[in-house]
Design a protein around this motif. Structure first.
Motif, PDB file in Angstrom:
ATOM      1  N   ASP A 123       0.811  -1.221   0.000  1.00  0.00           N
ATOM      2  CA  ASP A 123       0.000   0.000   0.000  1.00  0.00           C
ATOM      3  C   ASP A 123       0.844   1.271   0.000  1.00  0.00           C
ATOM      4  O   ASP A 123       0.461   2.274  -0.601  1.00  0.00           O
ATOM      5  N   ALA A 124       2.000   1.232   0.699  1.00  0.00           N
ATOM      6  CA  ALA A 124       2.779   2.448   0.928  1.00  0.00           C
ATOM      7  C   ALA A 124       4.088   2.507   0.150  1.00  0.00           C
ATOM      8  O   ALA A 124       4.807   3.498   0.256  1.00  0.00           O
ATOM      9  N   SER A 125       4.415   1.468  -0.626  1.00  0.00           N
ATOM     10  CA  SER A 125       5.706   1.478  -1.315  1.00  0.00           C
ATOM     11  C   SER A 125       5.645   0.661  -2.600  1.00  0.00           C
ATOM     12  O   SER A 125       4.758  -0.191  -2.774  1.00  0.00           O
ATOM     13  N   ILE A 126       6.613   0.932  -3.466  1.00  0.00           N
ATOM     14  CA  ILE A 126       6.722   0.175  -4.709  1.00  0.00           C
ATOM     15  C   ILE A 126       8.195   0.116  -5.109  1.00  0.00           C
ATOM     16  O   ILE A 126       8.937   1.096  -4.956  1.00  0.00           O
ATOM     17  N   LEU A 127       8.611  -1.035  -5.606  1.00  0.00           N
ATOM     18  CA  LEU A 127       9.974  -1.240  -6.096  1.00  0.00           C
ATOM     19  C   LEU A 127       9.895  -1.593  -7.568  1.00  0.00           C
ATOM     20  O   LEU A 127       9.205  -2.553  -7.953  1.00  0.00           O
ATOM     21  N   LEU A 128      10.587  -0.803  -8.390  1.00  0.00           N
ATOM     22  CA  LEU A 128      10.601  -1.031  -9.830  1.00  0.00           C
ATOM     23  C   LEU A 128      12.022  -1.331 -10.288  1.00  0.00           C
ATOM     24  O   LEU A 128      12.995  -0.872  -9.673  1.00  0.00           O
ATOM     25  N   GLY A 129      12.133  -2.083 -11.376  1.00  0.00           N
ATOM     26  CA  GLY A 129      13.441  -2.446 -11.884  1.00  0.00           C
ATOM     27  C   GLY A 129      13.521  -2.327 -13.398  1.00  0.00           C
ATOM     28  O   GLY A 129      12.517  -2.456 -14.109  1.00  0.00           O
ATOM     29  N   LEU A 133      19.009  -1.511 -12.763  1.00  0.00           N
ATOM     30  CA  LEU A 133      18.578  -0.317 -12.042  1.00  0.00           C
ATOM     31  C   LEU A 133      17.354  -0.638 -11.199  1.00  0.00           C
ATOM     32  O   LEU A 133      16.450  -1.347 -11.655  1.00  0.00           O
ATOM     33  N   HIS A 134      17.336  -0.125  -9.964  1.00  0.00           N
ATOM     34  CA  HIS A 134      16.201  -0.325  -9.065  1.00  0.00           C
ATOM     35  C   HIS A 134      15.806   1.010  -8.442  1.00  0.00           C
ATOM     36  O   HIS A 134      16.677   1.784  -8.031  1.00  0.00           O
ATOM     37  N   LEU A 135      14.513   1.245  -8.382  1.00  0.00           N
ATOM     38  CA  LEU A 135      13.970   2.451  -7.744  1.00  0.00           C
ATOM     39  C   LEU A 135      12.890   2.028  -6.762  1.00  0.00           C
ATOM     40  O   LEU A 135      11.936   1.332  -7.137  1.00  0.00           O
TER      41      LEU A 135
END
Length: 303
Positions: A105-111, A126-128
């Motif tokens: 709900d409060a976070s997301i990890l993209l690559g 790359l990771h954000l």
């Protein structure tokens, strides 16, 4: 027929009155609000980012003169992605769709696996990670060299802080030096801010000051963070950007060269690990050996 947004799928995260929308394309920050009040300049879902709004800038921020640089004795030529100046600008990652690696709900990890590009024969993972908490938004940006050769690397991000208008806003910027540039926005020399229009070490109104300027020699708090604060003249509200270790440069941009309807709606405060033209000058460029990883942190919150 389903309409597809120019920035792909939109991902919303929320916590403690904060809400952020992250885009699939570019892994950009499309909006950030607190109880409905915008903290950054947003853009409509059916349009691409205006002036690079909210985008990470990888594997280099800002401009590279002529798109040409030398690394380990080999001259390389990047695509001239800013044709009007004949420069390469803001890396590659903003053009690609990123994958969601995890989400709550409060976070997301993209690559994104960035494969070799013209003038950049390297492979980076790359990771954000965007996360909302009690104090606002925290962003972690990581790059790992998964190729077989050393790679030059720099980090940048392009959020626009907003109070609705800049002319009445108060800016506090703890930076003692700025970069003078030529007519192509390439640095020519480093100068002291003292007794210049670029001295915002003591909070004061931006007024009609025009900024598209890189700053360094940053003063950090006891927690090791540097903070840029934008406040309303009456002191009733404000927004700040903080930047952690390894971020020694801040580019500030008042948006005066944007299309008229977008000018001076907000102040771009761009945390950067290296200055403009870094791949060419070599200043503060990170050398990533195979298997090495670089991590940077920054965030935005209300005052």
């Amino acid at each position: 027929m389903t309409n597809i947004a120019p920035t792909g799928t939109q991902y919303t995260i929320a916590a403690g009155g904060f809400q952020a929308v992250i885009t699939e394309v570019g892994a950009g920050l499309r909006s950030l609000t607190l109880d409905g009040r915008p903290l950054v300049v947003d853009f409509p879902e059916d349009l691409p980012p205006i002036g690079g709004a909210g985008l990470p800038l990888l594997p280099w921020p800002n401009r590279i003169e002529d798109g040409r640089y030398t690394f380990d004795g080999t001259e390389r030529q990047l695509a001239l992605s800013e044709p009007q100046t004949g420069n390469a600008i803001h890396g590659f990652s903003r053009s690609f769709p990123w994958r969601v690696l995890s989400r709550d709900d409060a976070s997301i990890l993209l690559g994104l696996r960035l494969f070799p590009q013209l003038g950049y024969p390297h492979i980076l993972d790359l990771h954000l990670r965007y996360a909302l908490g009690a104090s606002g938004l925290e962003v972690e940006v990581a790059a790992e060299n998964v190729g077989t050769t050393d790679a030059p690397y720099g980090f940048g991000a392009h959020p626009y802080l907003t109070l609705g208008t800049l002319d009445d806003a108060i800016l506090e910027l703890p930076a003692a030096q700025w970069l003078a540039v030529d007519d192509r926005k390439i640095p020519t020399d480093r100068r002291d801010v003292k007794e210049t229009e670029y001295d915002f070490r003591t909070a004061r109104p931006i007024g009609r000051t025009v900024l598209d300027t890189a700053f360094t020699d940053l003063e950090r708090g006891a927690d090791g963070l540097v903070r840029v604060r934008l406040s309303a003249a009456d002191g009733t509200r404000g927004v700040q950007l903080w930047a952690g270790e390894g971020i020694e440069w801040l580019q500030l941009y008042t948006g005066d060269t944007l299309p008229e309807e977008h000018r001076r709606r907000g102040l771009a405060v761009e945390p950067m690990s290296c200055p403009p033209n870094a791949f060419r000058s070599g200043e503060d460029v990170i050398r990533l050996a195979p298997g090495e990883r670089a991590v940077h942190h920054w965030g935005i919150g209300p005052i």
